[in-house]
Design a protein around this motif. Structure first.
Motif, PDB file in Angstrom:
ATOM      1  N   SER A  46       1.022  -1.125   0.089  1.00 15.40           N
ATOM      2  CA  SER A  46       0.008  -0.074   0.124  1.00 15.40           C
ATOM      3  C   SER A  46       0.910   1.259   0.064  1.00 15.40           C
ATOM      4  CB  SER A  46      -0.708  -0.013   1.090  1.00 15.40           C
ATOM      5  OG  SER A  46      -0.117   0.324   2.490  1.00 15.40           O
ATOM      6  N   ARG A  47       0.552   2.234  -0.618  1.00 10.52           N
ATOM      7  CA  ARG A  47       1.032   3.739  -0.600  1.00 10.52           C
ATOM      8  C   ARG A  47       1.072   4.136   0.561  1.00 10.52           C
ATOM      9  NH1 ARG A  47       1.155   8.885  -3.404  1.00 10.52           N
ATOM     10  NH2 ARG A  47       3.151   9.242  -4.024  1.00 10.52           N
ATOM     11  N   ILE A  48       2.208   4.612   1.099  1.00  8.44           N
ATOM     12  CA  ILE A  48       2.420   5.369   2.449  1.00  8.44           C
ATOM     13  C   ILE A  48       2.098   6.679   2.168  1.00  8.44           C
ATOM     14  CG2 ILE A  48       3.848   6.092   4.145  1.00  8.44           C
ATOM     15  CD1 ILE A  48       5.550   3.583   3.536  1.00  8.44           C
ATOM     16  N   LYS A  49       0.853   7.357   2.957  1.00  8.59           N
ATOM     17  CA  LYS A  49       0.443   8.780   2.948  1.00  8.59           C
ATOM     18  C   LYS A  49       1.300   9.545   3.653  1.00  8.59           C
ATOM     19  CE  LYS A  49      -2.842  12.022   2.356  1.00  8.59           C
ATOM     20  NZ  LYS A  49      -2.998  12.530   1.150  1.00  8.59           N
ATOM     21  N   LEU A  50       1.921  10.660   2.948  1.00  6.38           N
ATOM     22  CA  LEU A  50       3.103  11.570   3.452  1.00  6.38           C
ATOM     23  C   LEU A  50       2.292  12.882   3.352  1.00  6.38           C
ATOM     24  CD1 LEU A  50       6.124  10.055   1.895  1.00  6.38           C
ATOM     25  CD2 LEU A  50       5.613   9.737   4.161  1.00  6.38           C
ATOM     26  N   LYS A  51       2.802  13.725   4.390  1.00  6.22           N
ATOM     27  CA  LYS A  51       2.371  15.196   4.472  1.00  6.22           C
ATOM     28  C   LYS A  51       3.246  16.151   3.385  1.00  6.22           C
ATOM     29  CE  LYS A  51       1.065  15.770   9.205  1.00  6.22           C
ATOM     30  NZ  LYS A  51       1.448  16.588  10.718  1.00  6.22           N
ATOM     31  N   PRO A  52       2.856  17.084   2.810  1.00  6.27           N
ATOM     32  CA  PRO A  52       3.616  17.669   2.086  1.00  6.27           C
ATOM     33  C   PRO A  52       4.742  18.359   2.618  1.00  6.27           C
ATOM     34  CG  PRO A  52       1.524  18.900   2.382  1.00  6.27           C
ATOM     35  CD  PRO A  52       1.460  17.722   3.153  1.00  6.27           C
ATOM     36  N   CYS A  53       5.456  18.985   1.885  1.00  2.00           N
ATOM     37  CA  CYS A  53       6.871  19.723   2.132  1.00  2.00           C
ATOM     38  C   CYS A  53       6.491  20.909   3.036  1.00  2.00           C
ATOM     39  CB  CYS A  53       7.703  20.113   1.030  1.00  2.00           C
ATOM     40  SG  CYS A  53       9.106  20.852   1.492  1.00  2.00           S
ATOM     41  N   PRO A  54       6.961  21.325   4.120  1.00  2.00           N
ATOM     42  CA  PRO A  54       6.675  22.262   5.169  1.00  2.00           C
ATOM     43  C   PRO A  54       7.272  23.675   4.325  1.00  2.00           C
ATOM     44  CG  PRO A  54       8.482  20.955   6.056  1.00  2.00           C
ATOM     45  CD  PRO A  54       7.871  20.255   4.594  1.00  2.00           C
ATOM     46  N   PHE A  55       8.117  23.503   3.544  1.00  3.46           N
ATOM     47  CA  PHE A  55       8.974  24.871   2.646  1.00  3.46           C
ATOM     48  C   PHE A  55       8.092  25.097   1.516  1.00  3.46           C
ATOM     49  CE2 PHE A  55      12.146  22.655   5.495  1.00  3.46           C
ATOM     50  CZ  PHE A  55      12.253  23.784   6.424  1.00  3.46           C
ATOM     51  N   CYS A  56       8.020  24.300   0.481  1.00  2.67           N
ATOM     52  CA  CYS A  56       7.323  24.855  -0.663  1.00  2.67           C
ATOM     53  C   CYS A  56       5.840  24.158  -0.843  1.00  2.67           C
ATOM     54  CB  CYS A  56       8.397  24.387  -1.798  1.00  2.67           C
ATOM     55  SG  CYS A  56       8.555  22.623  -2.129  1.00  2.67           S
ATOM     56  N   GLY A  57       5.451  23.271  -0.189  1.00  4.46           N
ATOM     57  CA  GLY A  57       4.119  22.636  -0.053  1.00  4.46           C
ATOM     58  C   GLY A  57       3.832  21.726  -1.241  1.00  4.46           C
ATOM     59  N   SER A  58       5.188  21.226  -1.861  1.00  2.32           N
ATOM     60  CA  SER A  58       4.921  20.295  -2.794  1.00  2.32           C
ATOM     61  C   SER A  58       4.919  18.869  -2.375  1.00  2.32           C
ATOM     62  CB  SER A  58       6.425  20.293  -3.665  1.00  2.32           C
ATOM     63  OG  SER A  58       6.397  21.456  -4.271  1.00  2.32           O
ATOM     64  N   GLU A  59       4.645  17.564  -3.055  1.00  3.55           N
ATOM     65  CA  GLU A  59       4.699  16.338  -2.617  1.00  3.55           C
ATOM     66  C   GLU A  59       5.873  15.806  -2.360  1.00  3.55           C
ATOM     67  OE1 GLU A  59       3.704  12.454  -5.320  1.00  3.55           O
ATOM     68  OE2 GLU A  59       2.291  14.181  -5.608  1.00  3.55           O
TER      69      GLU A  59
ATOM     70  N   ARG B 278      12.076  12.691   0.573  1.00  2.00           N
ATOM     71  CA  ARG B 278      12.555  14.008  -0.291  1.00  2.00           C
ATOM     72  C   ARG B 278      11.458  14.537  -0.905  1.00  2.00           C
ATOM     73  NH1 ARG B 278      16.437  12.489  -5.130  1.00  2.00           N
ATOM     74  NH2 ARG B 278      14.650  11.695  -5.940  1.00  2.00           N
ATOM     75  N   CYS B 279      11.535  15.977  -1.042  1.00  2.00           N
ATOM     76  CA  CYS B 279      10.614  16.612  -1.559  1.00  2.00           C
ATOM     77  C   CYS B 279      10.944  16.539  -3.148  1.00  2.00           C
ATOM     78  CB  CYS B 279      10.658  18.249  -1.272  1.00  2.00           C
ATOM     79  SG  CYS B 279       9.614  19.206  -1.880  1.00  2.00           S
ATOM     80  N   THR B 280       9.830  16.435  -4.162  1.00  2.00           N
ATOM     81  CA  THR B 280       9.982  16.126  -5.319  1.00  2.00           C
ATOM     82  C   THR B 280      10.498  17.417  -6.051  1.00  2.00           C
ATOM     83  OG1 THR B 280       7.603  16.275  -5.595  1.00  2.00           O
ATOM     84  CG2 THR B 280       8.423  14.281  -5.416  1.00  2.00           C
ATOM     85  N   TYR B 281      10.152  18.734  -5.412  1.00  2.00           N
ATOM     86  CA  TYR B 281      10.612  20.112  -6.041  1.00  2.00           C
ATOM     87  C   TYR B 281      11.586  20.637  -5.328  1.00  2.00           C
ATOM     88  CZ  TYR B 281       9.848  24.729  -7.499  1.00  2.00           C
ATOM     89  OH  TYR B 281      10.024  25.822  -8.330  1.00  2.00           O
ATOM     90  N   CYS B 282      11.821  20.688  -3.858  1.00  2.00           N
ATOM     91  CA  CYS B 282      12.860  21.752  -3.761  1.00  2.00           C
ATOM     92  C   CYS B 282      14.129  20.727  -3.122  1.00  2.00           C
ATOM     93  CB  CYS B 282      12.389  22.583  -2.243  1.00  2.00           C
ATOM     94  SG  CYS B 282      11.999  21.639  -0.969  1.00  2.00           S
ATOM     95  N   ASN B 283      13.807  19.407  -3.099  1.00  2.00           N
ATOM     96  CA  ASN B 283      14.675  18.317  -2.771  1.00  2.00           C
ATOM     97  C   ASN B 283      15.161  18.342  -1.255  1.00  2.00           C
ATOM     98  OD1 ASN B 283      15.189  16.908  -5.226  1.00  2.00           O
ATOM     99  ND2 ASN B 283      16.532  18.676  -5.982  1.00  2.00           N
TER     100      ASN B 283
END
Length: 69
Positions: A2-15, A37-42
């Motif tokens: 099952s896919r683990i649900k993760l909160k978004p990045c606290p800095f940029c809001g990305s997945e 790891r954030c998919t946008y800001c790394n």
């Protein structure tokens, strides 16, 4: 699995996603570690003790990531 649900990045809001870094040539102790790891800001969380912890499983990394406020 099952896919683990993760909160978004606290800095940029990305997945974010669970990430297994490649072992460093001089540090093979990280070979089976997981981090988030954030998919946008790394942003890396859980890469090592200085980056939020040291996690063996994706579930451990996700639980600590989601624990933040």
């Amino acid at each position: 699995m099952s896919r683990i649900k993760l909160k978004p990045c606290p800095f940029c809001g990305s997945e974010v996603s669970i990430y297994k870094p490649e072992p460093h040539i001089y540090d093979y102790t990280r070979i089976n570690r997981c981090c988030v790891r954030c998919t946008y800001c790394n942003l890396l969380f859980g890469y090592d003790e200085d980056y939020g912890g040291d996690f063996i499983t994706p579930e451990e990394a996700a639980a600590e990531w989601n624990r933040r406020v």
